[in-house]
Design an enzyme around this catalytic site. Structure first.
Site, mmCIF file in Angstrom:
data_model
loop_
_atom_site.group_PDB
_atom_site.id
_atom_site.type_symbol
_atom_site.label_atom_id
_atom_site.label_comp_id
_atom_site.label_asym_id
_atom_site.label_seq_id
_atom_site.Cartn_x
_atom_site.Cartn_y
_atom_site.Cartn_z
ATOM 1 N N ARG A 152 0.755 -1.112 -0.002
ATOM 2 C CA ARG A 152 0.056 0.006 -0.073
ATOM 3 C C ARG A 152 0.903 1.357 0.003
ATOM 4 O O ARG A 152 0.610 2.371 -0.809
ATOM 5 C CB ARG A 152 -1.111 0.002 1.100
ATOM 6 C CG ARG A 152 -1.964 1.090 1.258
ATOM 7 C CD ARG A 152 -2.878 1.014 2.279
ATOM 8 N NE ARG A 152 -2.385 0.972 3.427
ATOM 9 C CZ ARG A 152 -3.173 1.032 4.513
ATOM 10 N NH1 ARG A 152 -4.490 0.653 4.450
ATOM 11 N NH2 ARG A 152 -2.704 0.983 5.917
ATOM 12 N N LYS B 10 -2.582 6.875 1.322
ATOM 13 C CA LYS B 10 -2.337 7.311 2.791
ATOM 14 C C LYS B 10 -1.076 8.455 2.851
ATOM 15 O O LYS B 10 -0.024 8.227 3.019
ATOM 16 C CB LYS B 10 -1.967 5.865 3.272
ATOM 17 C CG LYS B 10 -2.277 5.751 5.010
ATOM 18 C CD LYS B 10 -2.093 4.817 5.635
ATOM 19 C CE LYS B 10 -2.356 4.813 7.025
ATOM 20 N NZ LYS B 10 -3.465 5.557 7.781
ATOM 21 N N GLU C 56 -15.859 6.425 5.175
ATOM 22 C CA GLU C 56 -15.095 5.635 6.333
ATOM 23 C C GLU C 56 -14.980 6.619 7.504
ATOM 24 O O GLU C 56 -15.680 7.626 7.277
ATOM 25 C CB GLU C 56 -13.794 5.188 5.792
ATOM 26 C CG GLU C 56 -12.921 6.565 5.182
ATOM 27 C CD GLU C 56 -11.591 5.964 4.777
ATOM 28 O OE1 GLU C 56 -11.183 5.192 5.209
ATOM 29 O OE2 GLU C 56 -11.124 6.842 4.073
#
Ligand code: PMP
Length: 299
Positions: free
Chosen positions: A64, A163, A196
């Site tokens: 990721r 992220k 989220e």
């Protein structure tokens, strides 16, 4: 909960940081004010969990990180194997048995101006320490959250799948939550569907079906979210990734959040409304115990 209490920068003095290839005392891990991560939030990061001295799902986190870096055109200065070794070194240097790892890659030092090409080498640092995100009793009783007015970043703006070190979108939602007296806040996306939370993914349970927003709702592809999806499959509990609205939140039988730091935590109140009977539900509890068992087994 005491929101007034300051939380000063106070790492334990013996904390060791993996900093650009070396383990150094925390007092020596210093970053330039001209690093574009400081000036613009230009960098990427990962939050990982350590259980019994072993980093949980390390490869998934590093994959990721690579995707985040690629999406913002940041060339990682280390291979995946080197990054894995560095994470393990930081864990070992601090004797972390059960804890948390923060891995950050900054854009690097540059002068004023946004250009990513006019920066020097990225800085890589790794913090490995103990963690307690939410108070223990919330795992027994469940947590109250709100759904916030702060809309999750549009996927074609700063994609939530990245992220990135620019977490202001999440921080604004978190502030709204803290102002309302809760630790976590649910964000809707630009279409009005549930996305989220500020640092966790969200799941609902209704009539025996686990529901969770799809990646296309504009969310981080949570490593813990993937684990819960795997566990549900193993336990033969039906699960569907689907668009969810405020209505779905309010009529759910159960709700829980997932994250590397939070693990699996029940939510029993949303916007002041009890969820189901106001207690952590059986599916949530089953997944919590399966998750614990999985991490005890070593992932
Ligand atoms: N969403 C956001 C916005 C997060 O910051 C996090 C925590 N990294 C998560 C979801 C959960 O992801 P993970 O399970 O990989 O920690």
């Amino acid at each position: 909960m005491n929101f007034d209490k300051p939380n000063p920068f106070d790492p334990r003095p013996d904390l060791k940081i993996w900093f650009n290839g070396k383990i150094v005392p925390v007092s020596e891990a210093k970053i330039s004010i001209f690093d574009h991560c400081i000036l613009y939030g230009d960098g990427v990061f990962e939050g990982l969990r350590v259980y019994e001295g072993k980093v949980f799902r390390l490869t998934q986190h590093l994959r990721r990180l690579e995707h985040s870096a690629r999406a913002v055109r940041l060339e990682l200065p280390m291979t995946r194997d080197e990054m894995a070794a560095a994470v393990n070194e930081a864990v070992a240097a601090n004797n972390v048995r059960d804890g948390y790892v923060r891995l950050v890659v900054t854009r690097g030092v540059g002068y004023l101006g946004l250009s990513h090409t006019r920066t020097a080498n990225p800085t890589v640092f790794i913090i490995a320490d103990q963690i307690e995100l939410y108070p223990k009793e919330l795992y027994e009783k469940g947590m109250a959250v709100i759904s916030t007015s702060v809309v999750r970043n549009h996927p074609n703006a700063v994609a939530p799948r990245i992220k990135s070190c620019n977490y202001l979108n999440n921080i604004l939602a978190k502030i709204e939550g803290l102002d309302a007296g809760v630790y976590e806040a649910i964000m809707y996306n630009h279409l009005g569907y549930v996305a989220e939370c500020t640092g966790d993914n969200i799941f609902l349970v209704r009539d025996g079906l686990i529901q969770t927003p799809p990646i296309t709702a504009g969310i981080l592809e949570g490593v813990t979210r993937d684990v819960v999806i795997e566990l549900a499959r193993e336990l033969k509990i039906p699960l569907r990734e689907m668009d969810l609205t405020r209505h779905d939140l309010y009529v759910a039988d159960e709700c829980f959040l997932t994250g590397s730091a939070a693990e699996v935590i029940p939510v029993t109140k949303i916007d002041g409304r009890p969820i189901g009977d106001g207690m952590p539900g059986p599916t949530t509890r089953k997944l919590m115990s399966s998750f614990r068992e999985l991490v005890r087994r070593g992932g």
